[in-house]
Design a protein around this motif. Structure first.
Motif, PDB file in Angstrom:
ATOM      1  N   PRO A  74       0.815  -1.220   0.000  1.00  0.00           N
ATOM      2  CA  PRO A  74       0.000   0.000   0.000  1.00  0.00           C
ATOM      3  C   PRO A  74       0.848   1.270   0.000  1.00  0.00           C
ATOM      4  CG  PRO A  74      -0.411  -1.326   2.003  1.00  0.00           C
ATOM      5  CD  PRO A  74       0.554  -2.094   1.156  1.00  0.00           C
ATOM      6  N   CYS A  75       2.041   1.223   0.609  1.00  0.00           N
ATOM      7  CA  CYS A  75       2.874   2.428   0.737  1.00  0.00           C
ATOM      8  C   CYS A  75       4.291   2.179   0.243  1.00  0.00           C
ATOM      9  CB  CYS A  75       2.954   2.861   2.199  1.00  0.00           C
ATOM     10  SG  CYS A  75       1.380   3.140   2.965  1.00  0.00           S
ATOM     11  N   SER A  76       4.485   1.189  -0.599  1.00  0.00           N
ATOM     12  CA  SER A  76       5.859   0.877  -1.006  1.00  0.00           C
ATOM     13  C   SER A  76       5.940   0.542  -2.489  1.00  0.00           C
ATOM     14  CB  SER A  76       6.393  -0.301  -0.180  1.00  0.00           C
ATOM     15  OG  SER A  76       5.582  -1.435  -0.366  1.00  0.00           O
ATOM     16  N   ALA A  77       7.097   0.870  -3.053  1.00  0.00           N
ATOM     17  CA  ALA A  77       7.329   0.565  -4.471  1.00  0.00           C
ATOM     18  C   ALA A  77       8.820   0.435  -4.719  1.00  0.00           C
ATOM     19  CB  ALA A  77       6.753   1.672  -5.354  1.00  0.00           C
ATOM     20  N   ILE A  78       9.126  -0.244  -5.803  1.00  0.00           N
ATOM     21  CA  ILE A  78      10.523  -0.323  -6.258  1.00  0.00           C
ATOM     22  C   ILE A  78      10.558   0.193  -7.692  1.00  0.00           C
ATOM     23  CG2 ILE A  78      12.477  -1.834  -6.814  1.00  0.00           C
ATOM     24  CD1 ILE A  78      11.396  -3.801  -4.707  1.00  0.00           C
ATOM     25  N   LEU A  79      11.473   1.112  -7.941  1.00  0.00           N
ATOM     26  CA  LEU A  79      11.682   1.547  -9.320  1.00  0.00           C
ATOM     27  C   LEU A  79      12.907   0.775  -9.839  1.00  0.00           C
ATOM     28  CD1 LEU A  79      11.318   4.967 -10.891  1.00  0.00           C
ATOM     29  CD2 LEU A  79      13.485   3.803 -11.221  1.00  0.00           C
ATOM     30  N   HIS A  80      12.657  -0.089 -10.809  1.00  0.00           N
ATOM     31  CA  HIS A  80      13.751  -0.858 -11.412  1.00  0.00           C
ATOM     32  C   HIS A  80      14.372   0.031 -12.489  1.00  0.00           C
ATOM     33  CE1 HIS A  80      12.536  -4.697  -9.487  1.00  0.00           C
ATOM     34  NE2 HIS A  80      11.335  -4.142  -9.534  1.00  0.00           N
ATOM     35  N   GLY A  81      15.655   0.353 -12.311  1.00  0.00           N
ATOM     36  CA  GLY A  81      16.238   1.432 -13.118  1.00  0.00           C
ATOM     37  C   GLY A  81      17.058   1.007 -14.316  1.00  0.00           C
ATOM     38  N   ASP A  82      17.381  -0.300 -14.429  1.00  0.00           N
ATOM     39  CA  ASP A  82      18.114  -0.788 -15.599  1.00  0.00           C
ATOM     40  C   ASP A  82      19.406   0.003 -15.832  1.00  0.00           C
ATOM     41  OD1 ASP A  82      18.601  -2.331 -17.850  1.00  0.00           O
ATOM     42  OD2 ASP A  82      17.287  -1.157 -19.166  1.00  0.00           O
ATOM     43  N   ASN A  83      19.994   0.487 -14.732  1.00  0.00           N
ATOM     44  CA  ASN A  83      21.245   1.259 -14.800  1.00  0.00           C
ATOM     45  C   ASN A  83      21.174   2.483 -15.722  1.00  0.00           C
ATOM     46  OD1 ASN A  83      23.048   0.163 -12.867  1.00  0.00           O
ATOM     47  ND2 ASN A  83      23.125  -1.702 -14.091  1.00  0.00           N
ATOM     48  N   GLY A  84      19.990   3.079 -15.765  1.00  0.00           N
ATOM     49  CA  GLY A  84      19.839   4.353 -16.468  1.00  0.00           C
ATOM     50  C   GLY A  84      20.474   5.477 -15.651  1.00  0.00           C
ATOM     51  N   PRO A  85      20.388   6.721 -16.136  1.00  0.00           N
ATOM     52  CA  PRO A  85      21.000   7.848 -15.405  1.00  0.00           C
ATOM     53  C   PRO A  85      20.388   7.979 -14.001  1.00  0.00           C
ATOM     54  CG  PRO A  85      20.254   8.509 -17.598  1.00  0.00           C
ATOM     55  CD  PRO A  85      19.711   7.136 -17.370  1.00  0.00           C
ATOM     56  N   GLY A  86      21.238   7.967 -12.979  1.00  0.00           N
ATOM     57  CA  GLY A  86      20.754   7.989 -11.595  1.00  0.00           C
ATOM     58  C   GLY A  86      19.852   9.179 -11.311  1.00  0.00           C
ATOM     59  N   MET A  87      20.153  10.307 -11.931  1.00  0.00           N
ATOM     60  CA  MET A  87      19.366  11.519 -11.640  1.00  0.00           C
ATOM     61  C   MET A  87      17.962  11.414 -12.218  1.00  0.00           C
ATOM     62  SD  MET A  87      22.432  14.183 -12.284  1.00  0.00           S
ATOM     63  CE  MET A  87      23.967  13.941 -11.399  1.00  0.00           C
ATOM     64  N   VAL A  88      17.862  10.816 -13.392  1.00  0.00           N
ATOM     65  CA  VAL A  88      16.551  10.634 -14.029  1.00  0.00           C
ATOM     66  C   VAL A  88      15.711   9.659 -13.197  1.00  0.00           C
ATOM     67  CG1 VAL A  88      15.404   9.711 -16.082  1.00  0.00           C
ATOM     68  CG2 VAL A  88      17.473  11.116 -16.329  1.00  0.00           C
ATOM     69  N   LEU A  89      16.345   8.568 -12.776  1.00  0.00           N
ATOM     70  CA  LEU A  89      15.621   7.540 -12.009  1.00  0.00           C
ATOM     71  C   LEU A  89      15.210   8.076 -10.644  1.00  0.00           C
ATOM     72  CD1 LEU A  89      18.057   4.567 -12.787  1.00  0.00           C
ATOM     73  CD2 LEU A  89      15.958   5.156 -14.009  1.00  0.00           C
ATOM     74  N   SER A  90      16.108   8.821 -10.007  1.00  0.00           N
ATOM     75  CA  SER A  90      15.814   9.348  -8.668  1.00  0.00           C
ATOM     76  C   SER A  90      14.673  10.357  -8.720  1.00  0.00           C
ATOM     77  CB  SER A  90      17.052  10.021  -8.074  1.00  0.00           C
ATOM     78  OG  SER A  90      18.098   9.102  -7.990  1.00  0.00           O
ATOM     79  N   LYS A  91      14.684  11.174  -9.765  1.00  0.00           N
ATOM     80  CA  LYS A  91      13.610  12.164  -9.896  1.00  0.00           C
ATOM     81  C   LYS A  91      12.272  11.447 -10.085  1.00  0.00           C
ATOM     82  CE  LYS A  91      12.211  16.293 -12.269  1.00  0.00           C
ATOM     83  NZ  LYS A  91      12.253  17.092 -13.472  1.00  0.00           N
ATOM     84  N   GLN A  92      12.281  10.450 -10.960  1.00  0.00           N
ATOM     85  CA  GLN A  92      11.029   9.720 -11.216  1.00  0.00           C
ATOM     86  C   GLN A  92      10.557   8.982  -9.954  1.00  0.00           C
ATOM     87  OE1 GLN A  92      10.983   7.339 -14.832  1.00  0.00           O
ATOM     88  NE2 GLN A  92       9.189   6.198 -14.126  1.00  0.00           N
ATOM     89  N   ALA A  93      11.514   8.393  -9.223  1.00  0.00           N
ATOM     90  CA  ALA A  93      11.136   7.670  -7.997  1.00  0.00           C
ATOM     91  C   ALA A  93      10.579   8.629  -6.953  1.00  0.00           C
ATOM     92  CB  ALA A  93      12.351   6.930  -7.439  1.00  0.00           C
ATOM     93  N   MET A  94      11.104   9.855  -6.907  1.00  0.00           N
ATOM     94  CA  MET A  94      10.555  10.814  -5.943  1.00  0.00           C
ATOM     95  C   MET A  94       9.143  11.240  -6.377  1.00  0.00           C
ATOM     96  SD  MET A  94      10.658  12.187  -3.086  1.00  0.00           S
ATOM     97  CE  MET A  94      12.217  12.261  -2.209  1.00  0.00           C
ATOM     98  N   GLU A  95       8.904  11.349  -7.676  1.00  0.00           N
ATOM     99  CA  GLU A  95       7.540  11.681  -8.137  1.00  0.00           C
ATOM    100  C   GLU A  95       6.554  10.578  -7.712  1.00  0.00           C
ATOM    101  OE1 GLU A  95       9.047  14.304 -11.981  1.00  0.00           O
ATOM    102  OE2 GLU A  95       8.435  12.227 -12.284  1.00  0.00           O
ATOM    103  N   VAL A  96       6.996   9.332  -7.851  1.00  0.00           N
ATOM    104  CA  VAL A  96       6.155   8.196  -7.433  1.00  0.00           C
ATOM    105  C   VAL A  96       5.876   8.295  -5.926  1.00  0.00           C
ATOM    106  CG1 VAL A  96       6.106   5.673  -7.134  1.00  0.00           C
ATOM    107  CG2 VAL A  96       6.975   6.659  -9.278  1.00  0.00           C
ATOM    108  N   ALA A  97       6.937   8.581  -5.151  1.00  0.00           N
ATOM    109  CA  ALA A  97       6.807   8.647  -3.688  1.00  0.00           C
ATOM    110  C   ALA A  97       5.888   9.802  -3.268  1.00  0.00           C
ATOM    111  CB  ALA A  97       8.184   8.800  -3.056  1.00  0.00           C
ATOM    112  N   ILE A  98       6.012  10.925  -3.957  1.00  0.00           N
ATOM    113  CA  ILE A  98       5.166  12.089  -3.621  1.00  0.00           C
ATOM    114  C   ILE A  98       3.692  11.756  -3.856  1.00  0.00           C
ATOM    115  CG2 ILE A  98       4.562  14.436  -4.413  1.00  0.00           C
ATOM    116  CD1 ILE A  98       7.621  14.909  -4.768  1.00  0.00           C
ATOM    117  N   ASP A  99       3.396  11.180  -5.001  1.00  0.00           N
ATOM    118  CA  ASP A  99       1.993  10.829  -5.307  1.00  0.00           C
ATOM    119  C   ASP A  99       1.455   9.837  -4.279  1.00  0.00           C
ATOM    120  OD1 ASP A  99       2.020  12.472  -7.449  1.00  0.00           O
ATOM    121  OD2 ASP A  99       2.310  10.896  -8.962  1.00  0.00           O
ATOM    122  N   MET A 100       2.278   8.852  -3.929  1.00  0.00           N
ATOM    123  CA  MET A 100       1.849   7.815  -2.977  1.00  0.00           C
ATOM    124  C   MET A 100       1.623   8.423  -1.588  1.00  0.00           C
ATOM    125  SD  MET A 100       3.887   4.276  -2.304  1.00  0.00           S
ATOM    126  CE  MET A 100       3.474   3.346  -3.756  1.00  0.00           C
ATOM    127  N   ALA A 101       2.538   9.278  -1.144  1.00  0.00           N
ATOM    128  CA  ALA A 101       2.413   9.868   0.199  1.00  0.00           C
ATOM    129  C   ALA A 101       1.230  10.832   0.285  1.00  0.00           C
ATOM    130  CB  ALA A 101       3.712  10.583   0.573  1.00  0.00           C
TER     131      ALA A 101
END
Ligand code: NAI
Length: 350
Positions: A74-101
Protein backbone atom coordinates in the motif's frame (compact mmCIF):
# COMPACT_ATOMS: atom_id res chain seq x y z
CA UNK A 1 34.24 32.36 -15.58
CA UNK A 2 30.91 33.68 -14.32
CA UNK A 3 27.80 32.53 -16.17
CA UNK A 4 24.07 32.51 -15.60
CA UNK A 5 22.10 29.39 -14.74
CA UNK A 6 20.39 29.07 -18.12
CA UNK A 7 23.65 29.22 -20.07
CA UNK A 8 25.25 26.70 -17.74
CA UNK A 9 22.25 24.39 -18.12
CA UNK A 10 22.53 24.57 -21.92
CA UNK A 11 26.27 23.88 -21.85
CA UNK A 12 25.89 20.82 -19.60
CA UNK A 13 22.90 19.41 -21.48
CA UNK A 14 24.70 19.85 -24.83
CA UNK A 15 27.75 17.97 -23.55
CA UNK A 16 25.63 15.09 -22.25
CA UNK A 17 23.73 14.83 -25.54
CA UNK A 18 27.04 14.90 -27.42
CA UNK A 19 28.04 11.91 -25.27
CA UNK A 20 24.91 10.09 -26.48
CA UNK A 21 22.16 10.85 -23.97
CA UNK A 22 18.67 11.85 -25.15
CA UNK A 23 17.80 15.54 -24.85
CA UNK A 24 15.11 14.82 -22.20
CA UNK A 25 17.45 12.90 -19.94
CA UNK A 26 20.29 15.38 -20.48
CA UNK A 27 17.96 18.19 -19.37
CA UNK A 28 17.14 16.36 -16.12
CA UNK A 29 20.82 15.73 -15.39
CA UNK A 30 21.62 19.36 -16.14
CA UNK A 31 18.83 20.43 -13.73
CA UNK A 32 20.36 18.44 -10.87
CA UNK A 33 23.92 19.56 -11.65
CA UNK A 34 22.97 23.25 -11.94
CA UNK A 35 20.93 22.94 -8.71
CA UNK A 36 24.09 21.71 -6.92
CA UNK A 37 26.34 24.34 -8.44
CA UNK A 38 23.87 27.16 -7.72
CA UNK A 39 23.60 26.06 -4.08
CA UNK A 40 27.37 25.96 -3.61
CA UNK A 41 27.62 22.15 -3.66
CA UNK A 42 30.56 22.33 -6.07
CA UNK A 43 31.66 18.74 -5.37
CA UNK A 44 28.50 17.59 -7.19
CA UNK A 45 28.16 20.17 -9.93
CA UNK A 46 30.08 20.91 -13.13
CA UNK A 47 33.18 19.06 -11.93
CA UNK A 48 31.32 15.79 -12.59
CA UNK A 49 30.20 16.41 -16.18
CA UNK A 50 33.33 14.98 -17.80
CA UNK A 51 33.08 11.78 -15.78
CA UNK A 52 29.38 11.32 -16.64
CA UNK A 53 30.07 12.03 -20.31
CA UNK A 54 32.82 9.45 -20.52
CA UNK A 55 30.64 6.89 -18.75
CA UNK A 56 27.68 7.62 -21.04
CA UNK A 57 29.84 7.30 -24.15
CA UNK A 58 31.44 4.06 -22.95
CA UNK A 59 28.09 2.39 -22.21
CA UNK A 60 28.22 2.46 -18.38
CA UNK A 61 24.89 4.29 -18.23
CA UNK A 62 21.95 2.74 -20.11
CA UNK A 63 20.80 5.34 -22.65
CA UNK A 64 17.27 3.97 -23.06
CA UNK A 65 16.59 2.08 -19.83
CA UNK A 66 13.53 -0.08 -19.40
CA UNK A 67 12.26 1.64 -16.27
CA UNK A 68 9.61 -0.31 -14.36
CA UNK A 69 7.75 0.84 -11.26
CA UNK A 70 6.66 -2.14 -9.18
CA UNK A 71 4.12 -1.33 -6.48
CA UNK A 72 4.92 -3.79 -3.71
CA UNK A 73 2.42 -2.76 -1.01
CA UNK A 74 0.00 0.00 0.00
CA UNK A 75 2.87 2.43 0.74
CA UNK A 76 5.86 0.88 -1.01
CA UNK A 77 7.33 0.56 -4.47
CA UNK A 78 10.52 -0.32 -6.26
CA UNK A 79 11.68 1.55 -9.32
CA UNK A 80 13.75 -0.86 -11.41
CA UNK A 81 16.24 1.43 -13.12
CA UNK A 82 18.11 -0.79 -15.60
CA UNK A 83 21.25 1.26 -14.80
CA UNK A 84 19.84 4.35 -16.47
CA UNK A 85 21.00 7.85 -15.40
CA UNK A 86 20.75 7.99 -11.60
CA UNK A 87 19.37 11.52 -11.64
CA UNK A 88 16.55 10.63 -14.03
CA UNK A 89 15.62 7.54 -12.01
CA UNK A 90 15.81 9.35 -8.67
CA UNK A 91 13.61 12.16 -9.90
CA UNK A 92 11.03 9.72 -11.22
CA UNK A 93 11.14 7.67 -8.00
CA UNK A 94 10.56 10.81 -5.94
CA UNK A 95 7.54 11.68 -8.14
CA UNK A 96 6.15 8.20 -7.43
CA UNK A 97 6.81 8.65 -3.69
CA UNK A 98 5.17 12.09 -3.62
CA UNK A 99 1.99 10.83 -5.31
CA UNK A 100 1.85 7.82 -2.98
CA UNK A 101 2.41 9.87 0.20
CA UNK A 102 -0.23 12.40 -0.81
CA UNK A 103 -2.77 9.61 -0.98
CA UNK A 104 -1.55 7.12 1.65
CA UNK A 105 0.27 9.36 4.13
CA UNK A 106 3.66 7.69 3.74
CA UNK A 107 5.70 6.23 0.91
CA UNK A 108 8.86 4.17 0.82
CA UNK A 109 10.28 3.87 -2.68
CA UNK A 110 13.52 2.07 -3.50
CA UNK A 111 15.52 2.63 -6.66
CA UNK A 112 17.24 -0.50 -7.84
CA UNK A 113 20.14 -0.55 -10.31
CA UNK A 114 21.04 3.06 -10.93
CA UNK A 115 24.11 5.14 -11.67
CA UNK A 116 25.34 8.08 -9.56
CA UNK A 117 22.50 10.38 -8.48
CA UNK A 118 24.43 13.54 -7.52
CA UNK A 119 23.41 15.92 -4.73
CA UNK A 120 20.45 14.08 -3.21
CA UNK A 121 18.83 17.16 -1.63
CA UNK A 122 17.46 17.80 -5.13
CA UNK A 123 15.01 14.94 -4.51
CA UNK A 124 14.13 15.69 -0.87
CA UNK A 125 13.42 19.29 -1.83
CA UNK A 126 10.95 18.04 -4.45
CA UNK A 127 8.99 16.45 -1.58
CA UNK A 128 9.18 19.61 0.54
CA UNK A 129 8.02 21.74 -2.39
CA UNK A 130 4.94 19.50 -2.50
CA UNK A 131 4.33 20.19 1.23
CA UNK A 132 5.74 16.83 2.34
CA UNK A 133 8.72 15.65 4.37
CA UNK A 134 11.40 14.00 2.24
CA UNK A 135 14.21 11.70 3.24
CA UNK A 136 16.71 10.20 0.78
CA UNK A 137 19.78 8.05 1.16
CA UNK A 138 21.95 6.10 -1.23
CA UNK A 139 24.95 3.87 -1.69
CA UNK A 140 28.24 5.21 -2.86
CA UNK A 141 31.54 3.57 -3.82
CA UNK A 142 33.63 2.16 -0.94
CA UNK A 143 36.13 4.76 0.27
CA UNK A 144 35.56 4.91 4.03
CA UNK A 145 37.11 2.81 6.80
CA UNK A 146 34.67 1.35 9.32
CA UNK A 147 35.36 2.72 12.83
CA UNK A 148 38.65 1.17 13.98
CA UNK A 149 39.40 -0.37 10.58
CA UNK A 150 42.56 -0.07 8.45
CA UNK A 151 40.82 -0.75 5.15
CA UNK A 152 37.84 0.68 3.32
CA UNK A 153 34.40 -0.93 3.50
CA UNK A 154 31.54 1.59 3.13
CA UNK A 155 30.91 4.42 0.71
CA UNK A 156 30.43 8.05 1.71
CA UNK A 157 26.71 7.08 1.77
CA UNK A 158 24.85 10.40 1.83
CA UNK A 159 21.66 11.31 3.68
CA UNK A 160 19.32 14.19 2.94
CA UNK A 161 16.22 15.43 4.78
CA UNK A 162 13.88 18.27 3.82
CA UNK A 163 10.91 19.64 5.72
CA UNK A 164 8.69 22.42 4.39
CA UNK A 165 8.03 25.58 6.38
CA UNK A 166 5.52 28.23 5.45
CA UNK A 167 8.09 30.28 3.50
CA UNK A 168 11.31 28.25 3.42
CA UNK A 169 12.45 24.66 3.30
CA UNK A 170 14.76 23.26 5.94
CA UNK A 171 17.22 20.83 4.33
CA UNK A 172 20.29 19.02 5.43
CA UNK A 173 22.27 17.05 2.91
CA UNK A 174 25.54 15.40 3.78
CA UNK A 175 27.94 12.61 3.09
CA UNK A 176 28.51 10.41 6.17
CA UNK A 177 32.30 10.78 5.80
CA UNK A 178 34.03 13.75 7.47
CA UNK A 179 35.04 15.20 4.12
CA UNK A 180 34.15 14.50 0.54
CA UNK A 181 36.96 12.96 -1.52
CA UNK A 182 36.95 16.12 -3.66
CA UNK A 183 38.13 18.20 -0.69
CA UNK A 184 41.19 15.93 -0.24
CA UNK A 185 41.93 16.18 -3.98
CA UNK A 186 41.81 19.94 -3.64
CA UNK A 187 44.35 19.85 -0.76
CA UNK A 188 46.57 17.49 -2.79
CA UNK A 189 46.59 19.90 -5.68
CA UNK A 190 47.65 22.70 -3.30
CA UNK A 191 50.12 20.46 -1.40
CA UNK A 192 48.51 21.50 1.86
CA UNK A 193 48.17 19.44 5.04
CA UNK A 194 44.74 18.17 6.01
CA UNK A 195 43.37 17.95 9.58
CA UNK A 196 44.05 14.51 11.09
CA UNK A 197 40.30 13.98 11.56
CA UNK A 198 39.59 13.56 7.82
CA UNK A 199 41.33 10.40 6.64
CA UNK A 200 43.73 7.53 7.29
CA UNK A 201 46.84 6.18 5.55
CA UNK A 202 47.46 2.60 4.39
CA UNK A 203 48.03 1.41 7.98
CA UNK A 204 44.75 2.90 9.21
CA UNK A 205 46.46 5.73 11.11
CA UNK A 206 45.07 9.26 10.85
CA UNK A 207 47.16 11.27 8.39
CA UNK A 208 47.69 14.96 7.68
CA UNK A 209 49.35 14.26 4.31
CA UNK A 210 46.66 14.29 1.58
CA UNK A 211 48.96 12.23 -0.72
CA UNK A 212 49.00 9.34 1.81
CA UNK A 213 45.22 9.05 2.10
CA UNK A 214 43.96 5.50 1.53
CA UNK A 215 40.64 5.72 3.39
CA UNK A 216 38.22 8.41 4.54
CA UNK A 217 36.91 8.58 8.13
CA UNK A 218 33.22 8.45 9.07
CA UNK A 219 31.69 11.54 10.70
CA UNK A 220 31.69 11.45 14.51
CA UNK A 221 33.53 8.10 14.73
CA UNK A 222 31.26 5.16 15.57
CA UNK A 223 28.14 7.30 15.12
CA UNK A 224 28.82 8.12 11.47
CA UNK A 225 29.89 4.52 10.98
CA UNK A 226 26.46 3.47 12.28
CA UNK A 227 24.71 5.85 9.88
CA UNK A 228 26.69 4.44 6.94
CA UNK A 229 25.66 0.96 7.96
CA UNK A 230 22.00 2.02 8.18
CA UNK A 231 22.09 3.65 4.75
CA UNK A 232 23.78 0.62 3.16
CA UNK A 233 21.12 -1.70 4.67
CA UNK A 234 18.18 0.52 3.63
CA UNK A 235 19.36 1.40 0.13
CA UNK A 236 21.32 -1.75 -0.72
CA UNK A 237 20.66 -4.90 1.31
CA UNK A 238 16.91 -4.19 1.47
CA UNK A 239 16.75 -3.98 -2.33
CA UNK A 240 18.80 -7.13 -2.92
CA UNK A 241 21.73 -5.14 -4.34
CA UNK A 242 25.49 -5.50 -3.81
CA UNK A 243 26.38 -4.02 -0.38
CA UNK A 244 29.34 -2.95 1.75
CA UNK A 245 32.69 -3.37 0.01
CA UNK A 246 30.96 -5.08 -2.96
CA UNK A 247 29.32 -1.82 -4.06
CA UNK A 248 30.79 -0.94 -7.47
CA UNK A 249 33.61 1.56 -7.71
CA UNK A 250 32.93 4.84 -9.48
CA UNK A 251 35.95 4.36 -11.73
CA UNK A 252 36.51 0.59 -12.01
CA UNK A 253 35.01 0.06 -15.47
CA UNK A 254 33.15 2.88 -17.18
CA UNK A 255 31.52 0.53 -19.67
CA UNK A 256 29.54 -1.31 -16.97
CA UNK A 257 26.38 -0.33 -15.07
CA UNK A 258 26.90 0.44 -11.38
CA UNK A 259 23.88 -1.33 -9.86
CA UNK A 260 23.56 1.22 -7.04
CA UNK A 261 20.57 1.62 -4.75
CA UNK A 262 18.74 4.58 -3.23
CA UNK A 263 15.76 4.86 -0.89
CA UNK A 264 13.19 7.65 -0.64
CA UNK A 265 10.88 7.99 2.34
CA UNK A 266 8.14 10.60 2.08
CA UNK A 267 5.79 11.53 4.92
CA UNK A 268 2.62 13.59 4.52
CA UNK A 269 2.26 15.84 7.61
CA UNK A 270 -1.51 16.01 7.03
CA UNK A 271 -1.74 12.38 8.20
CA UNK A 272 -0.12 13.24 11.53
CA UNK A 273 -1.82 16.52 12.47
CA UNK A 274 -2.84 19.80 10.95
CA UNK A 275 -0.84 20.54 7.79
CA UNK A 276 -0.95 24.33 8.21
CA UNK A 277 0.22 24.13 11.84
CA UNK A 278 3.07 21.90 10.71
CA UNK A 279 4.22 24.45 8.11
CA UNK A 280 3.97 27.28 10.66
CA UNK A 281 5.90 25.34 13.28
CA UNK A 282 8.74 24.37 10.92
CA UNK A 283 8.96 28.03 9.92
CA UNK A 284 9.03 28.95 13.62
CA UNK A 285 11.90 26.52 14.24
CA UNK A 286 13.95 28.21 11.50
CA UNK A 287 13.25 31.63 13.00
CA UNK A 288 14.11 30.46 16.52
CA UNK A 289 17.38 28.91 15.33
CA UNK A 290 18.30 32.21 13.70
CA UNK A 291 17.66 33.93 17.05
CA UNK A 292 19.90 31.61 19.09
CA UNK A 293 22.73 33.61 20.64
CA UNK A 294 25.77 32.95 18.43
CA UNK A 295 29.07 31.71 19.81
CA UNK A 296 32.02 34.08 19.83
CA UNK A 297 33.24 34.70 16.28
CA UNK A 298 29.98 33.50 14.72
CA UNK A 299 27.76 36.09 13.10
CA UNK A 300 24.48 34.18 13.14
CA UNK A 301 23.20 30.67 13.79
CA UNK A 302 21.78 29.33 10.54
CA UNK A 303 19.10 26.73 10.04
CA UNK A 304 20.30 23.57 8.22
CA UNK A 305 20.45 24.36 4.51
CA UNK A 306 20.44 28.14 4.99
CA UNK A 307 23.97 28.50 3.62
CA UNK A 308 22.83 26.81 0.41
CA UNK A 309 19.64 28.94 0.30
CA UNK A 310 21.70 32.12 0.60
CA UNK A 311 24.12 30.92 -2.07
CA UNK A 312 21.23 30.06 -4.37
CA UNK A 313 19.75 33.55 -3.94
CA UNK A 314 23.17 35.09 -4.61
CA UNK A 315 23.96 33.03 -7.72
CA UNK A 316 20.46 33.73 -9.06
CA UNK A 317 21.41 37.42 -9.15
CA UNK A 318 25.15 37.32 -9.71
CA UNK A 319 25.61 34.18 -11.80
CA UNK A 320 27.62 31.04 -11.09
CA UNK A 321 31.42 30.95 -10.96
CA UNK A 322 32.80 28.05 -12.98
CA UNK A 323 36.43 26.93 -12.87
CA UNK A 324 38.01 28.12 -16.17
CA UNK A 325 39.27 24.68 -17.20
CA UNK A 326 35.78 23.21 -16.71
CA UNK A 327 34.23 26.01 -18.72
CA UNK A 328 36.76 25.40 -21.52
CA UNK A 329 35.91 21.69 -21.47
CA UNK A 330 32.16 22.39 -21.57
CA UNK A 331 32.63 24.71 -24.56
CA UNK A 332 34.93 22.27 -26.37
CA UNK A 333 33.84 19.66 -28.91
CA UNK A 334 35.30 16.83 -26.79
CA UNK A 335 33.04 14.38 -25.01
CA UNK A 336 35.82 13.95 -22.46
CA UNK A 337 39.48 14.87 -22.33
CA UNK A 338 40.95 13.26 -19.20
CA UNK A 339 39.85 9.66 -18.77
CA UNK A 340 38.49 8.48 -15.44
CA UNK A 341 38.38 4.83 -16.52
CA UNK A 342 40.10 2.21 -14.34
CA UNK A 343 41.46 4.77 -11.92
CA UNK A 344 42.35 3.64 -8.41
CA UNK A 345 39.87 5.58 -6.24
CA UNK A 346 42.82 7.06 -4.32
CA UNK A 347 44.97 7.75 -7.41
CA UNK A 348 46.80 11.08 -7.54
CA UNK A 349 45.28 12.44 -10.74
CA UNK A 350 41.54 13.09 -11.07
P1 NAI B 1 28.62 19.72 3.52
O1 NAI B 1 29.57 19.25 4.57
O2 NAI B 1 29.07 20.82 2.65
O3 NAI B 1 27.24 20.16 4.21
C1 NAI B 1 26.50 19.28 5.03
C2 NAI B 1 25.24 19.97 5.54
O4 NAI B 1 25.59 20.91 6.55
C3 NAI B 1 24.48 20.74 4.47
O5 NAI B 1 23.11 20.50 4.62
C4 NAI B 1 24.82 22.19 4.78
O6 NAI B 1 23.79 23.08 4.35
C5 NAI B 1 24.92 22.14 6.28
N1 NAI B 1 25.75 23.23 6.84
C6 NAI B 1 27.03 23.51 6.52
N2 NAI B 1 27.46 24.56 7.24
C7 NAI B 1 26.43 24.93 8.03
C8 NAI B 1 26.25 25.97 9.02
N3 NAI B 1 27.20 26.83 9.33
N4 NAI B 1 25.05 26.06 9.65
C9 NAI B 1 24.06 25.21 9.34
N5 NAI B 1 24.16 24.21 8.42
C10 NAI B 1 25.33 24.09 7.78
O7 NAI B 1 28.13 18.49 2.62
P2 NAI B 1 28.96 17.20 2.17
O8 NAI B 1 28.91 16.18 3.26
O9 NAI B 1 30.28 17.61 1.63
O10 NAI B 1 28.05 16.65 0.95
C11 NAI B 1 28.03 17.35 -0.29
C12 NAI B 1 27.09 16.72 -1.27
O11 NAI B 1 27.58 15.48 -1.70
C13 NAI B 1 25.66 16.45 -0.81
O12 NAI B 1 24.81 17.11 -1.71
C14 NAI B 1 25.49 14.93 -0.94
O13 NAI B 1 24.17 14.55 -1.33
C15 NAI B 1 26.48 14.64 -2.02
N6 NAI B 1 26.93 13.25 -2.04
C16 NAI B 1 26.38 12.42 -2.99
C17 NAI B 1 26.81 11.13 -3.09
C18 NAI B 1 26.19 10.20 -4.11
O14 NAI B 1 26.71 9.10 -4.28
N7 NAI B 1 25.12 10.56 -4.77
C19 NAI B 1 27.86 10.57 -2.20
C20 NAI B 1 28.31 11.52 -1.22
C21 NAI B 1 27.88 12.83 -1.16
Amino acid sequence: MNIDKVTLHTLIASKLTLAGLSADYAAVMADVLVFAEARGIHSHGTVRVEYYSERIQKGGITLHPEIRVETTGPCSAILHGDNGPGMVLSKQAMEVAIDMAKEKGIAVVGIKNMSHSGAISYYTQMAAEAGLIGLAMCQSDPMVVPFGGAEIYYGTNPLSFSAPGRDNIMTFDMATSVQAWGKILDMRSRDKAIPDSWAVDASGKPTTNPHDVRGLLPIAGPKGYGLMMMIDILSGVLLGLPFGRSVSSMYADLSKGRDLGQLHIVINPAFFGDQQTFLDNVQQVMGELNQVRPAEGVEKVMYPGEIADLEQARTEKEGIDIVDSIYDYLKSEHVWINSYDHKDPFAESH
